[in-house]
Design an enzyme around this catalytic site. Structure first.
Site, mmCIF file in Angstrom:
data_model
loop_
_atom_site.group_PDB
_atom_site.id
_atom_site.type_symbol
_atom_site.label_atom_id
_atom_site.label_comp_id
_atom_site.label_asym_id
_atom_site.label_seq_id
_atom_site.Cartn_x
_atom_site.Cartn_y
_atom_site.Cartn_z
ATOM 1 N N GLU A 1 -8.729 0.688 -3.195
ATOM 2 C CA GLU A 1 -9.540 0.768 -1.970
ATOM 3 C C GLU A 1 -10.451 1.964 -2.053
ATOM 4 O O GLU A 1 -9.992 3.071 -2.363
ATOM 5 C CB GLU A 1 -8.632 0.957 -0.759
ATOM 6 N N HIS B 1 0.977 6.228 1.883
ATOM 7 C CA HIS B 1 1.706 7.172 2.737
ATOM 8 C C HIS B 1 2.942 7.773 2.079
ATOM 9 O O HIS B 1 3.538 8.693 2.628
ATOM 10 C CB HIS B 1 1.965 6.550 4.109
ATOM 11 N N ARG C 1 -9.281 8.380 -0.885
ATOM 12 C CA ARG C 1 -10.254 8.805 0.130
ATOM 13 C C ARG C 1 -11.096 9.946 -0.391
ATOM 14 O O ARG C 1 -10.663 10.723 -1.247
ATOM 15 C CB ARG C 1 -9.526 9.230 1.409
ATOM 16 N N GLU D 1 -11.301 -9.161 3.211
ATOM 17 C CA GLU D 1 -10.025 -8.812 3.833
ATOM 18 C C GLU D 1 -10.292 -8.621 5.320
ATOM 19 O O GLU D 1 -11.102 -7.766 5.710
ATOM 20 C CB GLU D 1 -9.437 -7.546 3.211
ATOM 21 N N ARG E 1 -6.859 13.021 0.989
ATOM 22 C CA ARG E 1 -5.759 13.456 1.867
ATOM 23 C C ARG E 1 -4.415 12.856 1.471
ATOM 24 O O ARG E 1 -3.381 13.385 1.797
ATOM 25 C CB ARG E 1 -6.074 13.124 3.327
ATOM 26 N N THR F 1 -8.346 3.838 8.447
ATOM 27 C CA THR F 1 -9.575 3.042 8.413
ATOM 28 C C THR F 1 -9.701 2.292 9.740
ATOM 29 O O THR F 1 -8.969 1.348 9.989
ATOM 30 C CB THR F 1 -9.517 2.053 7.232
ATOM 31 N N HIS G 1 -5.647 3.742 -1.682
ATOM 32 C CA HIS G 1 -6.966 4.131 -1.177
ATOM 33 C C HIS G 1 -7.233 5.577 -1.577
ATOM 34 O O HIS G 1 -6.555 6.481 -1.101
ATOM 35 C CB HIS G 1 -6.963 3.978 0.353
ATOM 36 N N HIS H 1 -3.800 -4.397 7.754
ATOM 37 C CA HIS H 1 -3.919 -3.183 8.561
ATOM 38 C C HIS H 1 -3.012 -3.264 9.787
ATOM 39 O O HIS H 1 -3.166 -4.137 10.627
ATOM 40 C CB HIS H 1 -5.351 -2.863 9.025
ATOM 41 N N ASN I 1 0.859 -1.190 0.000
ATOM 42 C CA ASN I 1 0.000 0.000 0.000
ATOM 43 C C ASN I 1 0.897 1.243 0.000
ATOM 44 O O ASN I 1 1.719 1.411 0.902
ATOM 45 C CB ASN I 1 -0.896 -0.048 1.249
HETATM 46 N N1 PXP Z 1 -5.945 -3.085 4.034
HETATM 47 C C1 PXP Z 1 -6.905 -2.136 4.064
HETATM 48 C C2 PXP Z 1 -8.273 -2.512 3.633
HETATM 49 C C3 PXP Z 1 -6.603 -0.812 4.459
HETATM 50 O O1 PXP Z 1 -7.573 0.113 4.503
HETATM 51 C C4 PXP Z 1 -5.273 -0.498 4.793
HETATM 52 C C5 PXP Z 1 -4.917 0.907 5.149
HETATM 53 O O2 PXP Z 1 -5.188 1.758 4.094
HETATM 54 C C6 PXP Z 1 -4.318 -1.509 4.720
HETATM 55 C C7 PXP Z 1 -4.684 -2.798 4.370
HETATM 56 C C8 PXP Z 1 -2.881 -1.259 5.042
HETATM 57 O O3 PXP Z 1 -2.760 -0.876 6.378
HETATM 58 P P1 PXP Z 1 -1.372 -0.323 6.897
HETATM 59 O O4 PXP Z 1 -1.086 0.915 6.107
HETATM 60 O O5 PXP Z 1 -1.635 -0.059 8.338
HETATM 61 O O6 PXP Z 1 -0.347 -1.387 6.654
#
Ligand code: PXP
Length: 249
Positions: A75, A15, A50, A156, A54, A106, A48, A199, A12
């Protein structure tokens, strides 16, 4: 039980965009990070978009859809706006997540059981367009049963609570949450759903989740982007992959 197959790692890159947007600059570019992740063994890229934009932008999604060679997992919240964007780009997968403007990330899973009819109608055109529809939910029986009823291909499972308990040293609660994840992964598989998880996962927490035999994909972002500051993104991903493979074996 033997693992059902090779465990995929979805990276992901949200960030990277958070850092970019902190200064309103054009860098660091999340698409560049996604390509680097591909080169270092990411099996897919997760982003994602949003509602408040952001981190990831509409343009990032357009470029990811255009330029990636590995599958894009888009996402999104269950809104008309996001559905239209998904139908425009037709990513490999869409993951439906709950979204609150005021949250930092999330926070919980989607409330499928109470919103079953609307969600069934919402995901049908996405599935018809060829997207694999995943639903992000807590490891909770009613949510999993509802996800199966609405015709999702994937669930998930939210690993945030498990990771938070670990970070807070609440190990009994962590282990109870892991047991729930294990049981609910089994249930989801029995109901014909493919099981993903993610997550908050870190090098310290990934292995027990990677060892769950029904889990086919982990989506990991925030920790990897943080480790990239110290190790570089490629080595940070390589180490996560190594830990996943070790746990799987
Ligand atoms: N899976 C989903 C559905 C998420 O919303 C997120 C965060 O955007 C992640 C995985 C990844 O989480 P993290 O960034 O905490 O590793």
């Amino acid at each position: 039980m033997e693992p059902l197959g090779r465990l995929r790692l979805g990276v992901n890159i949200d960030h990277v965009a958070t850092v970019r947007n902190a200064r309103g600059s054009a860098y660091p570019d999340p698409v560049r990070a996604a390509k680097l992740a591909e080169e270092h063994g990411a099996d897919g890229i997760t982003a994602h978009l949003r509602e408040d934009r952001r981190h990831i932008s509409d343009d990032d999604i357009a470029r990811l859809a255009e330029e990636l060679t590995v599958p894009l997992n888009f996402e999104m919240a269950a809104t008309d706006e996001m559905q239209a964007i998904a139908l425009r780009h037709k990513p490999h997968a869409v993951c439906i997540v709950p979204e609150k403007r005021e949250e930092r990330t999330t926070e919980g899973g989607l409330e499928v059981a109470r919103d079953e009819n609307r969600l069934a109608h919402f995901i049908a055109p996405l599935a018809d367009a060829g997207c694999r529809v995943s639903i992000f939910i807590a490891a909770d029986r009613p949510q999993i049963e509802a996800a199966a009823r609405i015709g999702a291909a994937v669930v998930e499972l939210h690993t945030g609570a498990y990771c938070d308990f670990h970070a807070e040293g609440r190990f009994d609660e962590r282990d109870a949450e892991l047991a729930r994840l294990r049981d609910m992964a089994t249930l989801a598989h029995e109901l014909g759903l493919e099981v993903h998880a993610g997550h908050g996962l870190t090098y310290d927490t990934v292995q027990p989740v990677a060892a769950l035999p029904e889990v086919m994909e982990l989506n990991i972002g925030h920790y990897l982007i943080g480790e990239a500051i110290f190790l570089g993104l490629g080595p940070a991903i390589t180490e996560m992959r190594r830990l996943m493979d070790e746990a799987r074996a």
